[in-house]
Write a protein that holds these residues in place. Structure first.
Motif, PDB file in Angstrom:
ATOM      1  N   ARG A   1       3.216 -11.055 -18.638  1.00 27.61           N
ATOM      2  CA  ARG A   1       2.268 -10.221 -18.040  1.00 27.61           C
ATOM      3  C   ARG A   1       1.264  -9.533 -19.109  1.00 27.61           C
TER       4      ARG A   1
ATOM      5  N   TRP B   1       6.038  -3.985  -7.070  1.00 25.42           N
ATOM      6  CA  TRP B   1       6.997  -3.210  -8.065  1.00 25.42           C
ATOM      7  C   TRP B   1       6.918  -1.745  -8.341  1.00 25.42           C
TER       8      TRP B   1
ATOM      9  N   HIS C   1      -3.682 -10.737  -5.095  1.00 26.67           N
ATOM     10  CA  HIS C   1      -2.084 -11.168  -5.538  1.00 26.67           C
ATOM     11  C   HIS C   1      -1.627 -10.228  -6.544  1.00 26.67           C
ATOM     12  N   TRP C   2      -2.365 -10.085  -7.536  1.00 24.40           N
ATOM     13  CA  TRP C   2      -2.196  -9.007  -8.787  1.00 24.40           C
ATOM     14  C   TRP C   2      -1.698  -7.670  -8.201  1.00 24.40           C
TER      15      TRP C   2
ATOM     16  N   GLU D   1       1.564  -7.452  -6.226  1.00 25.81           N
ATOM     17  CA  GLU D   1       2.621  -7.584  -7.010  1.00 25.81           C
ATOM     18  C   GLU D   1       2.952  -6.012  -7.775  1.00 25.81           C
ATOM     19  N   GLU D   2       1.929  -5.655  -8.314  1.00 26.33           N
ATOM     20  CA  GLU D   2       2.159  -4.356  -8.914  1.00 26.33           C
ATOM     21  C   GLU D   2       2.257  -3.482  -7.836  1.00 26.33           C
TER      22      GLU D   2
END
Length: 200
Positions: free
Chosen positions: A103, A76, A68-69, A72-73
């Motif tokens: 964050r 972005w 998930h991280w 997201e990264e």
């Protein structure tokens, strides 16, 4: 005739993302040791059975949290690099995103975990590489030669990681109010002063 009493609303069943958010919050506050099924179930006021409906075990949850991280990264970075944004706009986006307090706490805890787990370190390293490439692209857009941009992007990444560590563990440093943008801007100005000419 008396009106019928409405039935009480039932709470929506927990979703995998609820467990991931709870795990991320625990990691941020207390470290990887605190990310345990029974603790998360208590945080969510749910049964352990609810957890096992969505995940095989704790390791499955940890992998999902990492994925998930990473997602997201990556999303972005893709968004920040897309379109016709100026180098200054992309730099400002990087600073704002990187300095977000929530964050920062998560990333500091994530890196503490990565120091103990080589598999996590590899995944964190891949995201750091992508960020470094993003920074290098911005520096090239303001006139740095490719190899020089790569070198200064490495330094910018190290400044960020140092700021991240200090800002999440040192209350006096936080109170001093020196933001990430200030440090990174000083770095780029120093780089520009050391390397005269249009093609830095």
């Amino acid at each position: 005739m008396a009106s019928a009493t409405p039935a009480p609303l039932k709470s929506a069943p927990l979703q995998p993302t609820d467990w991931v958010r709870a795990a991320s919050a625990r990691l941020s506050r207390e470290g990887i040791e605190a990310v345990r099924v029974e603790v998360l179930a208590r945080d969510l006021r749910a049964s352990k059975g609810s957890f096992y409906w969505h995940f095989r075990d704790r390791e499955d949850l940890l992998n999902t949290m990492l994925a998930h991280w990473e997602g997201e990264e990556t999303a972005w970075l893709r968004e920040a690099a897309s379109g016709e944004k100026s180098a200054a706009a992309r730099w400002a986006m990087l600073v704002e995103y990187g300095a977000d307090a929530q964050r920062c706490r998560f990333e500091a805890a994530l890196r503490a975990w990565a120091r103990r787990d080589d598999r996590v370190a590899i995944r964190v390293g891949a995201i750091e590489k992508a960020r470094r490439e993003f920074i290098a692209d911005v520096l090239q857009d303001v006139g740095f030669a490719p190899r020089t941009a790569d070198s200064w992007a490495d330094l910018a990444q190290l400044v960020y990681l140092g700021w991240l560590d200090r800002s999440t563990r040192d209350a006096e440093f936080r109170l001093a109010g020196r933001g990430l943008g200030e440090f990174l801007s000083e770095l780029v100005l120093a780089a520009s002063a050391r390397l005269p000419g249009v093609d830095r």
